[in-house]
Motif scaffolding. Structure first.
Motif, PDB file in Angstrom:
ATOM      1  N   GLY A  42       0.813  -1.212   0.000  1.00  0.00           N
ATOM      2  CA  GLY A  42       0.000   0.000   0.000  1.00  0.00           C
ATOM      3  C   GLY A  42       0.844   1.258   0.000  1.00  0.00           C
ATOM      4  O   GLY A  42       0.544   2.225  -0.717  1.00  0.00           O
ATOM      5  N   PHE A  43       1.914   1.247   0.806  1.00  0.00           N
ATOM      6  CA  PHE A  43       2.789   2.417   0.864  1.00  0.00           C
ATOM      7  C   PHE A  43       3.473   2.660  -0.472  1.00  0.00           C
ATOM      8  O   PHE A  43       3.531   3.794  -0.965  1.00  0.00           O
ATOM      9  N   ALA A  45       2.507   1.692  -3.458  1.00  0.00           N
ATOM     10  CA  ALA A  45       1.532   2.139  -4.457  1.00  0.00           C
ATOM     11  C   ALA A  45       1.140   3.593  -4.223  1.00  0.00           C
ATOM     12  O   ALA A  45       1.011   4.374  -5.180  1.00  0.00           O
ATOM     13  N   GLY A  46       0.958   3.981  -2.973  1.00  0.00           N
ATOM     14  CA  GLY A  46       0.598   5.364  -2.669  1.00  0.00           C
ATOM     15  C   GLY A  46       1.694   6.343  -3.057  1.00  0.00           C
ATOM     16  O   GLY A  46       1.421   7.405  -3.630  1.00  0.00           O
ATOM     17  N   SER A  48       4.076   5.857  -5.306  1.00  0.00           N
ATOM     18  CA  SER A  48       4.178   5.887  -6.763  1.00  0.00           C
ATOM     19  C   SER A  48       3.062   6.724  -7.381  1.00  0.00           C
ATOM     20  O   SER A  48       3.313   7.542  -8.271  1.00  0.00           O
ATOM     21  N   ASN A  50       1.330   9.105  -5.913  1.00  0.00           N
ATOM     22  CA  ASN A  50       1.502  10.509  -5.547  1.00  0.00           C
ATOM     23  C   ASN A  50       2.582  11.175  -6.400  1.00  0.00           C
ATOM     24  O   ASN A  50       2.422  12.316  -6.831  1.00  0.00           O
ATOM     25  N   GLY A 153      -3.272   3.899  -2.554  1.00  0.00           N
ATOM     26  CA  GLY A 153      -2.491   3.082  -1.631  1.00  0.00           C
ATOM     27  C   GLY A 153      -3.370   2.184  -0.772  1.00  0.00           C
ATOM     28  O   GLY A 153      -3.067   0.998  -0.579  1.00  0.00           O
ATOM     29  N   ALA A 157      -3.471  -1.915  -0.759  1.00  0.00           N
ATOM     30  CA  ALA A 157      -3.288  -2.647   0.492  1.00  0.00           C
ATOM     31  C   ALA A 157      -4.450  -3.609   0.741  1.00  0.00           C
ATOM     32  O   ALA A 157      -4.237  -4.764   1.125  1.00  0.00           O
TER      33      ALA A 157
END
Length: 201
Positions: A42-43, A45-46, A48, A50, A153, A157
């Protein structure tokens, strides 16, 4: 924690079956993945999302120029071309014919939407144009980009957690099938003699 306790209990239990130990290891692995892989996915993806969205925000801010437009008249509605969604949007953002100044200083006229509930001739409203002077939507705000990245994100997740749990359930289901198959084979061997020991039959 429950998976670790279960694994420790099954390690030294004389009644432990191979499938019991495998199931405990699967549960422990799934717990570790849920605690580590899910937040990391999740982190990542977030971050990337952002980075990509903030780059788009900067590009839009460079390419879109703020100006002020003046309402000339209310735009004529095209009969038969409005959907229910478009009609609702136009009620919130009425379409008008307006004129404005392009970045090169030339005057432009076109049909645009306004944020005003009621637009009358002569009213002024903010408008964004591209470098050639065509009306465009406002650039995305940095805060909006961060909100979209946060949602991305969280979605990744949740999907990762769903995949881990689905994989765990599938593996446990296969283990249960193997356990029941072994039980059926054992019962097939012992079943015919059940209760007949010592009866002389």
């Amino acid at each position: 924690m429950r998976a670790a306790i279960g694994l420790w209990r099954w390690r030294h239990n004389p009644l432990r079956r191979t499938t019991d130990l495998a199931e405990a290891w699967v549960a422990l692995t799934a717990a570790v993945l849920l605690c580590l892989a899910v937040p990391l996915a999740g982190f990542a993806a977030g971050v990337s999302a952002n980075t990509s969205l903030q780059r788009s925000v900067r590009m839009q801010q460079q390419e879109r120029v703020p100006t002020v437009a003046r309402v000339v008249r209310t735009a004529d509605e095209a009969v038969g071309e409005r959907t229910a969604e478009l009609a609702g949007e136009q009620r919130l953002r009425p379409a008008v014919v307006a004129d404005w100044t392009a970045p090169d200083g030339s005057r432009r006229t076109g049909t645009v939407t306004t944020a005003r509930e009621h637009a009358h001739p002569g009213d002024m409203f903010p408008l964004y144009t591209d470098r050639s002077g065509r009306a465009v939507t406002p650039p995305m705000a940095a805060g909006t980009a961060r909100a979209h990245a946060l949602i991305a994100g969280l979605t990744v997740a949740l999907l990762t957690g769903f995949l881990v749990e689905t994989a765990r359930r599938l593996v446990v289901h296969r283990l249960m099938q193997r356990r029941y198959a072994r039980l059926d084979r054992a019962w097939a061997q012992a079943g015919p003699d059940w209760g007949r020991t010592g009866t002389g039959s």
